[in-house]
Design a protein around this motif. Structure first.
Motif, PDB file in Angstrom:
ATOM      1  N   GLN A 189     -11.311  15.152   1.219  1.00 20.32           N
ATOM      2  CA  GLN A 189     -12.231  16.364   1.087  1.00 20.32           C
ATOM      3  C   GLN A 189     -13.212  16.397   2.002  1.00 20.32           C
ATOM      4  O   GLN A 189     -13.737  15.225   2.637  1.00 20.32           O
ATOM      5  CB  GLN A 189     -13.222  16.372  -0.226  1.00 20.32           C
ATOM      6  N   ILE A 190     -13.684  17.881   2.534  1.00 18.68           N
ATOM      7  CA  ILE A 190     -14.855  17.736   3.311  1.00 18.68           C
ATOM      8  C   ILE A 190     -15.724  18.842   2.751  1.00 18.68           C
ATOM      9  O   ILE A 190     -15.386  19.850   2.751  1.00 18.68           O
ATOM     10  CB  ILE A 190     -14.517  18.338   4.994  1.00 18.68           C
ATOM     11  N   HIS A 219     -14.977  22.471   1.297  1.00 14.74           N
ATOM     12  CA  HIS A 219     -15.549  23.236   0.265  1.00 14.74           C
ATOM     13  C   HIS A 219     -16.946  23.652   0.529  1.00 14.74           C
ATOM     14  O   HIS A 219     -17.676  22.599   1.357  1.00 14.74           O
ATOM     15  CB  HIS A 219     -15.230  22.527  -1.006  1.00 14.74           C
ATOM     16  N   PHE A 220     -17.626  24.568   0.377  1.00 11.94           N
ATOM     17  CA  PHE A 220     -18.952  25.113   0.842  1.00 11.94           C
ATOM     18  C   PHE A 220     -19.744  25.048  -0.255  1.00 11.94           C
ATOM     19  O   PHE A 220     -19.659  25.502  -1.259  1.00 11.94           O
ATOM     20  CB  PHE A 220     -18.745  26.065   1.826  1.00 11.94           C
ATOM     21  N   PHE A 221     -21.270  24.493  -0.015  1.00 12.10           N
ATOM     22  CA  PHE A 221     -22.040  24.587  -0.961  1.00 12.10           C
ATOM     23  C   PHE A 221     -23.378  24.898  -0.550  1.00 12.10           C
ATOM     24  O   PHE A 221     -23.690  24.755   0.685  1.00 12.10           O
ATOM     25  CB  PHE A 221     -22.287  23.042  -1.734  1.00 12.10           C
ATOM     26  N   LYS A 222     -24.303  25.936  -1.277  1.00 10.74           N
ATOM     27  CA  LYS A 222     -25.444  26.243  -0.724  1.00 10.74           C
ATOM     28  C   LYS A 222     -26.371  25.132  -0.442  1.00 10.74           C
ATOM     29  O   LYS A 222     -27.411  25.131   0.192  1.00 10.74           O
ATOM     30  CB  LYS A 222     -25.818  27.370  -1.695  1.00 10.74           C
ATOM     31  N   ASN A 223     -26.430  24.143  -1.651  1.00 15.44           N
ATOM     32  CA  ASN A 223     -27.611  23.079  -1.643  1.00 15.44           C
ATOM     33  C   ASN A 223     -26.736  22.037  -2.261  1.00 15.44           C
ATOM     34  O   ASN A 223     -25.754  21.797  -2.787  1.00 15.44           O
ATOM     35  CB  ASN A 223     -28.650  23.744  -2.283  1.00 15.44           C
ATOM     36  N   VAL A 230     -19.743  19.121  -8.484  1.00 15.13           N
ATOM     37  CA  VAL A 230     -18.308  18.723  -8.237  1.00 15.13           C
ATOM     38  C   VAL A 230     -18.184  17.112  -7.896  1.00 15.13           C
ATOM     39  O   VAL A 230     -17.068  16.647  -7.540  1.00 15.13           O
ATOM     40  CB  VAL A 230     -17.602  19.648  -7.327  1.00 15.13           C
ATOM     41  N   MET A 231     -19.204  16.581  -7.349  1.00 14.37           N
ATOM     42  CA  MET A 231     -19.459  15.274  -7.181  1.00 14.37           C
ATOM     43  C   MET A 231     -20.220  14.320  -8.059  1.00 14.37           C
ATOM     44  O   MET A 231     -21.037  14.970  -8.518  1.00 14.37           O
ATOM     45  CB  MET A 231     -19.929  14.856  -5.782  1.00 14.37           C
ATOM     46  N   ASP A 232     -19.643  13.389  -8.554  1.00  7.28           N
ATOM     47  CA  ASP A 232     -20.465  12.398  -9.491  1.00  7.28           C
ATOM     48  C   ASP A 232     -21.633  11.965  -8.634  1.00  7.28           C
ATOM     49  O   ASP A 232     -21.732  11.613  -7.567  1.00  7.28           O
ATOM     50  CB  ASP A 232     -19.624  10.983  -9.685  1.00  7.28           C
TER      51      ASP A 232
END
Length: 299
Positions: A189-190, A219-223, A230-232
């Motif tokens: 994953q990136i 995968h893209f995230f605003k913050n 999606v991550m522990d």
């Protein structure tokens, strides 16, 4: 498999088709191939590096050979990039630009945090950035668990400057990503946080140079709050709302990093290449469409 927990042994068998018999046979096959190599005259290749390449290509030996040739050609074509100053690398490492997390996720993957804002503040060159990525990546790639399960990369692009983006060379970064994949990294994953709108064009051009499989893993995230959905959270540093202390992570890997970076530099220096034969090989492979600039398929 060197006293690995059963979780990793079974994962290697199921996902990588690995058994001790196959590993032994593959090493014998590899050594025979290398003894007849078309342009490598002398080498000092650590067997652990070879097994890492086997695992990254799921023991498909044709792909292993192809990737090794790609790596050697890239190294020789970009020798200045591999001119490592270990003291300088350690100074940058100690700033915490790249953080290998100590705790693996539930799938056994190692988490790497890349804090680009620090690279920006240091006014790092493209070469400095990739030297750090290469050497930190090489450090964790010696871990058998990481070879088997792969890596999750978190790219933190928040607060980077226009200057930082403007200095990025899209062709250079695309070629470096291909090299990283060829060298045995299993990028699972990136996860990219805070991509500035000004960088969208750079990203779209970059995507045209990468495989669809790798693009699908971006995968893209605003913050950070979105990322933690999606991550522990325990796999992230305290500053990201997690439980790991960034300084502890850096200290944990520092000696391993120093040793690995030195070993990496010595490996590059140990290669003796017949330049004429390498250029002939490179020209033939490029003509067939399987040269250094083809989109890599990853596992």
């Amino acid at each position: 498999m060197d006293n690995l927990p059963d979780f990793y042994i079974q994962k290697a068998k199921i996902e990588l088709n690995e058994t001790e018999t196959r590993k032994k046979q593959s090493l014998e096959q590899f050594n025979e191939w290398l003894s007849k190599h078309p342009f490598v005259k002398k080498h000092e290749i650590d067997p652990s590096i070879i097994v890492r390449l086997f695992r990254s290509r799921k023991y498909n030996m044709d792909k292993v050979y192809e990737n090794i040739n790609k790596c050697i050609i890239f190294q020789k074509n970009h020798q200045e990039l591999f001119n490592f100053n270990i003291t300088k690398l350690l100074e940058i490492y100690d700033k915490g630009v790249i953080l290998p997390m100590k705790i693996r996720n539930a799938d056994g993957q190692r988490i790497i945090i890349v804090r680009n804002k620090i690279f920006d503040d240091l006014k790092s060159s493209n070469y400095d950035i990739m030297r750090m990525v290469f050497t930190v990546g090489d450090t964790i790639s010696y871990e058998q668990e990481t070879q088997i399960c792969g890596v999750v990369v978190v790219m933190d692009l928040r607060e980077i400057s226009v200057r930082y983006i403007a200095n990025m060379d899209v062709n250079f970064f695309a070629n470096c990503i291909r090299y990283i994949e060829s060298a045995g990294a299993r990028l699972k994953q990136i996860n990219i946080i805070g991509l500035p709108s000004i960088a969208n064009t750079f990203l779209e051009i970059l995507k045209t140079m990468l495989s669809q499989k790798l693009i699908s893993r971006m995968h893209f995230f605003k913050n950070v709050q979105d990322l933690t959905k999606v991550m522990d959270v325990k796999n992230l540093p305290v500053e990201y709302g997690g439980s790991e202390d960034a300084d502890d992570c850096l200290k944990c890997y520092r000696e391993k990093y120093k040793e690995s970076a030195s070993k990496y530099a010595k490996f590059i220096e140990s290669l003796e290449i017949d330049e004429k034969r390498m250029r002939n090989y490179e020209a033939k492979e490029m003509f067939k469409g399987v040269g250094s600039f083809r989109k890599l398929e990853i596992d």
